[in-house]
Design a protein around this motif. Sequence first.
Motif, PDB file in Angstrom:
ATOM      1  N   TYR A   4       0.841  -1.194   0.000  1.00  0.00           N
ATOM      2  CA  TYR A   4       0.000   0.000   0.000  1.00  0.00           C
ATOM      3  C   TYR A   4       0.879   1.248   0.000  1.00  0.00           C
ATOM      4  O   TYR A   4       1.822   1.349   0.790  1.00  0.00           O
ATOM      5  CB  TYR A   4      -0.904   0.039   1.225  1.00  0.00           C
ATOM      6  CG  TYR A   4      -1.978  -1.017   1.242  1.00  0.00           C
ATOM      7  CD1 TYR A   4      -2.996  -1.015   0.286  1.00  0.00           C
ATOM      8  CD2 TYR A   4      -1.988  -2.010   2.211  1.00  0.00           C
ATOM      9  CE1 TYR A   4      -3.978  -1.982   0.300  1.00  0.00           C
ATOM     10  CE2 TYR A   4      -2.973  -2.986   2.232  1.00  0.00           C
ATOM     11  CZ  TYR A   4      -3.967  -2.971   1.279  1.00  0.00           C
ATOM     12  OH  TYR A   4      -4.944  -3.926   1.283  1.00  0.00           O
ATOM     13  N   VAL A   6       0.313   5.409   0.266  1.00  0.00           N
ATOM     14  CA  VAL A   6      -0.693   6.425   0.610  1.00  0.00           C
ATOM     15  C   VAL A   6      -0.067   7.809   0.437  1.00  0.00           C
ATOM     16  O   VAL A   6       0.987   8.099   1.003  1.00  0.00           O
ATOM     17  CB  VAL A   6      -1.198   6.235   2.051  1.00  0.00           C
ATOM     18  CG1 VAL A   6      -2.265   7.271   2.370  1.00  0.00           C
ATOM     19  CG2 VAL A   6      -1.750   4.825   2.236  1.00  0.00           C
ATOM     20  N   SER A  35      -3.333   5.041  -2.739  1.00  0.00           N
ATOM     21  CA  SER A  35      -4.511   5.701  -2.165  1.00  0.00           C
ATOM     22  C   SER A  35      -4.130   7.103  -1.708  1.00  0.00           C
ATOM     23  O   SER A  35      -2.949   7.450  -1.642  1.00  0.00           O
ATOM     24  CB  SER A  35      -5.055   4.898  -0.980  1.00  0.00           C
ATOM     25  OG  SER A  35      -5.442   3.600  -1.370  1.00  0.00           O
ATOM     26  N   ASP A  36      -5.137   7.890  -1.394  1.00  0.00           N
ATOM     27  CA  ASP A  36      -4.926   9.265  -0.942  1.00  0.00           C
ATOM     28  C   ASP A  36      -5.238   9.399   0.532  1.00  0.00           C
ATOM     29  O   ASP A  36      -6.279   8.921   0.999  1.00  0.00           O
ATOM     30  CB  ASP A  36      -5.822  10.232  -1.717  1.00  0.00           C
ATOM     31  CG  ASP A  36      -5.541  10.212  -3.201  1.00  0.00           C
ATOM     32  OD1 ASP A  36      -4.365  10.271  -3.580  1.00  0.00           O
ATOM     33  OD2 ASP A  36      -6.520  10.129  -3.984  1.00  0.00           O
ATOM     34  N   LEU A  37      -4.362  10.067   1.262  1.00  0.00           N
ATOM     35  CA  LEU A  37      -4.692  10.549   2.591  1.00  0.00           C
ATOM     36  C   LEU A  37      -5.452  11.867   2.425  1.00  0.00           C
ATOM     37  O   LEU A  37      -6.608  11.975   2.786  1.00  0.00           O
ATOM     38  CB  LEU A  37      -3.431  10.723   3.430  1.00  0.00           C
ATOM     39  CG  LEU A  37      -3.602  10.932   4.942  1.00  0.00           C
ATOM     40  CD1 LEU A  37      -2.305  10.598   5.660  1.00  0.00           C
ATOM     41  CD2 LEU A  37      -4.047  12.328   5.293  1.00  0.00           C
ATOM     42  N   TRP A  60      -3.850   2.147   9.026  1.00  0.00           N
ATOM     43  CA  TRP A  60      -3.306   1.349   7.929  1.00  0.00           C
ATOM     44  C   TRP A  60      -2.387   0.284   8.510  1.00  0.00           C
ATOM     45  O   TRP A  60      -1.736   0.497   9.524  1.00  0.00           O
ATOM     46  CB  TRP A  60      -2.536   2.240   6.953  1.00  0.00           C
ATOM     47  CG  TRP A  60      -3.434   3.105   6.135  1.00  0.00           C
ATOM     48  CD1 TRP A  60      -3.987   4.292   6.502  1.00  0.00           C
ATOM     49  CD2 TRP A  60      -3.903   2.844   4.815  1.00  0.00           C
ATOM     50  NE1 TRP A  60      -4.772   4.797   5.504  1.00  0.00           N
ATOM     51  CE2 TRP A  60      -4.739   3.920   4.446  1.00  0.00           C
ATOM     52  CE3 TRP A  60      -3.701   1.810   3.908  1.00  0.00           C
ATOM     53  CZ2 TRP A  60      -5.364   3.994   3.203  1.00  0.00           C
ATOM     54  CZ3 TRP A  60      -4.320   1.874   2.661  1.00  0.00           C
ATOM     55  CH2 TRP A  60      -5.144   2.952   2.323  1.00  0.00           C
ATOM     56  N   THR A  64       2.738  -0.314   5.456  1.00  0.00           N
ATOM     57  CA  THR A  64       2.231   0.699   4.531  1.00  0.00           C
ATOM     58  C   THR A  64       3.245   1.833   4.392  1.00  0.00           C
ATOM     59  O   THR A  64       3.846   2.263   5.373  1.00  0.00           O
ATOM     60  CB  THR A  64       0.887   1.252   5.024  1.00  0.00           C
ATOM     61  OG1 THR A  64      -0.066   0.193   5.070  1.00  0.00           O
ATOM     62  CG2 THR A  64       0.371   2.354   4.111  1.00  0.00           C
ATOM     63  N   PHE A  66       3.819   5.719   3.386  1.00  0.00           N
ATOM     64  CA  PHE A  66       3.189   7.027   3.204  1.00  0.00           C
ATOM     65  C   PHE A  66       4.174   7.959   2.497  1.00  0.00           C
ATOM     66  O   PHE A  66       5.361   7.975   2.826  1.00  0.00           O
ATOM     67  CB  PHE A  66       2.786   7.633   4.550  1.00  0.00           C
ATOM     68  CG  PHE A  66       1.647   6.914   5.217  1.00  0.00           C
ATOM     69  CD1 PHE A  66       0.354   7.394   5.116  1.00  0.00           C
ATOM     70  CD2 PHE A  66       1.874   5.744   5.932  1.00  0.00           C
ATOM     71  CE1 PHE A  66      -0.701   6.724   5.719  1.00  0.00           C
ATOM     72  CE2 PHE A  66       0.831   5.071   6.535  1.00  0.00           C
ATOM     73  CZ  PHE A  66      -0.462   5.554   6.430  1.00  0.00           C
TER      74      PHE A  66
END
Length: 280
Positions: A4, A6, A35-37, A60, A64, A66
Amino acid sequence: MSKYLVLQTDFGLQDGAVSSMYGVAYGVSDEITVSDLTHGITPFNIFEGSFRLSQTVKYWEPGTVFVSVVDPGVGSKRLSIVAKLKSGHYVVTPDNGTLTHLAANYGIEAVRVLDETTQRLPGSEESSTFHGRDIYAYNGARLASGQVTFEELGTALDPNAIVQLPLNLPVVEDGAIEGNVDITDVNFGSLWSNISLEAFKELQVQLGDLIHVEVLHKGEQRYSGYLPYVHTFDDVKPGEPLVYIDSVYTVAFGVHTGSFAQQYNVGAGEDWSVKISKVN
């Protein structure tokens, strides 16, 4: 790794910047999930970006990755780093204070410094103003996909050497608590403080009690009032202010179907503090 990735930025969604980051990430690997935070961080507001990361990371799974890009110093001598949190999450970001809340709330196990001249999207060497795409999304995707390990990403940096912003941690004294106003609940205008529920309980408050609230900017009072401590917004009439516990379990100040920030012309960040005490 969790696969993932983010993303968080202050870019907004009005142009192709965020989509470009997606494209770079999926160009590295189509086996990751991007994905978007949020991409609505107030432009250049590093403190806000720091808070939003801390608010979100724990939901998460460990592993993950970020990517956080709130980077007013892009292209300067500030470092590009990858941090491994003690929770097992990773953050790729400029070393400009973005990790402040994560360091306080999760702890940072290790940090690596990226080489901005070599560890970047091939063909991007002439660009110096879009590190979010060329360095952070690219390396974040490499890490999330397992193409590189954390230890292979750059050189080690002492976690204590990273840039951190002042948090203005709460102080309990003489029956009052003074803390920071960390963030504005962006859609609804509530103020979220860094005063924890546990600290708040030291005032021996009960639902329905009146709380004296002072909001200060750089030590200058901008608001003073007596607000009820309630369970939810519907416990007061529309337009009335209140004290409540927000979703990150800190003391917050809102207005039923209104904006506390707009109604009282107050804000959040490093320069905003709040002092609360129970009315006897």
